[in-house]
Design a protein around this motif. Structure first.
Motif, PDB file in Angstrom:
ATOM      1  N   CYS A 145      34.041 -51.750 -28.104  1.00 54.15           N
ATOM      2  CA  CYS A 145      33.068 -52.457 -27.265  1.00 54.15           C
ATOM      3  C   CYS A 145      33.643 -52.691 -25.871  1.00 54.15           C
ATOM      4  O   CYS A 145      34.856 -52.652 -25.668  1.00 54.15           O
ATOM      5  CB  CYS A 145      32.721 -53.814 -27.870  1.00 54.15           C
ATOM      6  N   VAL A 146      32.753 -52.959 -24.950  1.00 50.77           N
ATOM      7  CA  VAL A 146      33.138 -53.474 -23.632  1.00 50.77           C
ATOM      8  C   VAL A 146      32.550 -54.877 -23.537  1.00 50.77           C
ATOM      9  O   VAL A 146      31.373 -55.083 -23.842  1.00 50.77           O
ATOM     10  CB  VAL A 146      32.618 -52.580 -22.498  1.00 50.77           C
ATOM     11  N   GLN A 147      33.394 -55.830 -23.152  1.00 48.89           N
ATOM     12  CA  GLN A 147      32.937 -57.213 -23.070  1.00 48.89           C
ATOM     13  C   GLN A 147      33.485 -57.882 -21.814  1.00 48.89           C
ATOM     14  O   GLN A 147      34.435 -57.400 -21.191  1.00 48.89           O
ATOM     15  CB  GLN A 147      33.394 -58.002 -24.301  1.00 48.89           C
ATOM     16  N   MET A 148      32.870 -59.001 -21.458  1.00 51.27           N
ATOM     17  CA  MET A 148      33.395 -59.835 -20.376  1.00 51.27           C
ATOM     18  C   MET A 148      32.797 -61.227 -20.523  1.00 51.27           C
ATOM     19  O   MET A 148      31.792 -61.417 -21.202  1.00 51.27           O
ATOM     20  CB  MET A 148      33.076 -59.248 -18.997  1.00 51.27           C
ATOM     21  N   MET A 149      33.446 -62.186 -19.883  1.00 60.08           N
ATOM     22  CA  MET A 149      32.916 -63.553 -19.863  1.00 60.08           C
ATOM     23  C   MET A 149      31.973 -63.698 -18.672  1.00 60.08           C
ATOM     24  O   MET A 149      32.365 -63.451 -17.523  1.00 60.08           O
ATOM     25  CB  MET A 149      34.053 -64.564 -19.744  1.00 60.08           C
ATOM     26  N   HIS A 150      30.746 -64.082 -18.971  1.00 65.99           N
ATOM     27  CA  HIS A 150      29.789 -64.401 -17.908  1.00 65.99           C
ATOM     28  C   HIS A 150      29.833 -65.909 -17.680  1.00 65.99           C
ATOM     29  O   HIS A 150      29.706 -66.688 -18.623  1.00 65.99           O
ATOM     30  CB  HIS A 150      28.378 -63.984 -18.312  1.00 65.99           C
ATOM     31  N   ILE A 151      30.027 -66.303 -16.435  1.00 65.67           N
ATOM     32  CA  ILE A 151      30.042 -67.731 -16.100  1.00 65.67           C
ATOM     33  C   ILE A 151      28.839 -68.018 -15.205  1.00 65.67           C
ATOM     34  O   ILE A 151      28.723 -67.483 -14.104  1.00 65.67           O
ATOM     35  CB  ILE A 151      31.353 -68.121 -15.394  1.00 65.67           C
ATOM     36  N   GLY A 152      27.955 -68.864 -15.703  1.00 67.81           N
ATOM     37  CA  GLY A 152      26.754 -69.182 -14.934  1.00 67.81           C
ATOM     38  C   GLY A 152      25.520 -69.203 -15.823  1.00 67.81           C
ATOM     39  O   GLY A 152      25.614 -69.097 -17.053  1.00 67.81           O
ATOM     40  N   PRO A 153      24.342 -69.349 -15.213  1.00 66.03           N
ATOM     41  CA  PRO A 153      23.093 -69.447 -15.975  1.00 66.03           C
ATOM     42  C   PRO A 153      22.808 -68.177 -16.776  1.00 66.03           C
ATOM     43  O   PRO A 153      23.209 -67.077 -16.379  1.00 66.03           O
ATOM     44  CB  PRO A 153      22.024 -69.653 -14.888  1.00 66.03           C
ATOM     45  N   TYR A 154      22.085 -68.332 -17.881  1.00 61.98           N
ATOM     46  CA  TYR A 154      21.707 -67.170 -18.684  1.00 61.98           C
ATOM     47  C   TYR A 154      20.862 -66.188 -17.874  1.00 61.98           C
ATOM     48  O   TYR A 154      20.969 -64.971 -18.048  1.00 61.98           O
ATOM     49  CB  TYR A 154      20.920 -67.625 -19.926  1.00 61.98           C
ATOM     50  N   ASP A 155      20.020 -66.717 -16.994  1.00 59.04           N
ATOM     51  CA  ASP A 155      19.138 -65.847 -16.216  1.00 59.04           C
ATOM     52  C   ASP A 155      19.893 -64.987 -15.208  1.00 59.04           C
ATOM     53  O   ASP A 155      19.312 -64.063 -14.622  1.00 59.04           O
ATOM     54  CB  ASP A 155      18.078 -66.677 -15.482  1.00 59.04           C
ATOM     55  N   ASP A 156      21.171 -65.269 -14.990  1.00 62.21           N
ATOM     56  CA  ASP A 156      21.984 -64.460 -14.068  1.00 62.21           C
ATOM     57  C   ASP A 156      22.855 -63.438 -14.809  1.00 62.21           C
ATOM     58  O   ASP A 156      23.679 -62.759 -14.195  1.00 62.21           O
ATOM     59  CB  ASP A 156      22.907 -65.365 -13.233  1.00 62.21           C
ATOM     60  N   GLU A 157      22.664 -63.324 -16.108  1.00 67.89           N
ATOM     61  CA  GLU A 157      23.506 -62.411 -16.883  1.00 67.89           C
ATOM     62  C   GLU A 157      23.384 -60.967 -16.417  1.00 67.89           C
ATOM     63  O   GLU A 157      24.326 -60.183 -16.545  1.00 67.89           O
ATOM     64  CB  GLU A 157      23.147 -62.491 -18.367  1.00 67.89           C
TER      65      GLU A 157
END
Length: 207
Positions: A145-157
């Protein structure tokens, strides 16, 4: 010693805020499927049912039941595999009402179908809910898999997904499925939208 996934399994749950490749093993989950916007009450009900079962399993020793191999642990975070229905894929604009999902909570290795069935029986007596009959227990192996941590609102994913897709392309990989996984590290009830932490993950394979 208590098993804490935040400390013991950082490579799966606390990645950096930039894409990385990770190999996901086979893990056990309690899961429930649904459709529609995650802002709907129906989604919240499904989440509640999962947590009722997850804590029924964790607290079994306090009820005088200790499954073989039991160890104390922190309940794993909520996860979800998200996709769009056929109508949603045909639309020009993203519509949350067209989402389909399979939300889940990972279970420790000692949890078997028998342990799950016992937790189900206990939960139906203590917190009866018709949605309990929709919960299933099973294994999932995502592999590379490729993954990363998104920091911020769900709508900015979508911004993080764009970065991930560029990384996937640059590493001669392709996304295996249009569906993606999200792992909710933050408690949305207690965290400001700009500080929410969500692991985003695509299953990939060599081009």
């Amino acid at each position: 010693m208590k098993h804490e996934w935040r400390k013991k399994e950082k490579n799966y749950y606390i990645p950096k805020a930039k894409p990385e490749i990770v190999n996901m093993e086979k893990f056990k989950f309690i899961q429930i499927k649904g459709s529609g916007s995650p802002n709907n009450e129906e989604f919240s009900e499904r989440v509640g049912v999962l947590y009722s079962l997850a804590y029924a399993i964790k607290m079994m020793p306090k009820k005088g039941i200790t499954p073989d191999g039991y160890f104390d642990y922190t309940v794993y975070p909520l996860e979800g595999i998200w996709d769009l229905d056929e109508e949603g894929r045909l639309k020009n604009e993203f519509d949350k009402n067209n989402l389909v999902y399979n939300i889940m909570i990972r279970q420790p290795d000692f949890v078997t179908k028998e342990v799950f069935d016992l937790a189900m029986e206990m939960t139906k007596k203590k917190k009866p809910n018709k949605l309990l009959d929709d919960v299933v227990f099973g294994e999932i192996e995502e592999g590379m898999c490729v993954q990363m941590m998104h920091i911020g609102p769900y709508d900015d994913e979508y911004k993080s997904f764009e970065v991930m897709k560029e990384f996937i392309k640059d590493n001669n990989l392709v996304i295996k499925s249009l569906a993606h996984r999200e792992i909710y590290i933050s408690d949305v009830r207690k965290t400001a939208p700009e500080k929410l932490k969500t692991v985003l993950r695509y299953m990939v394979e060599d081009k």
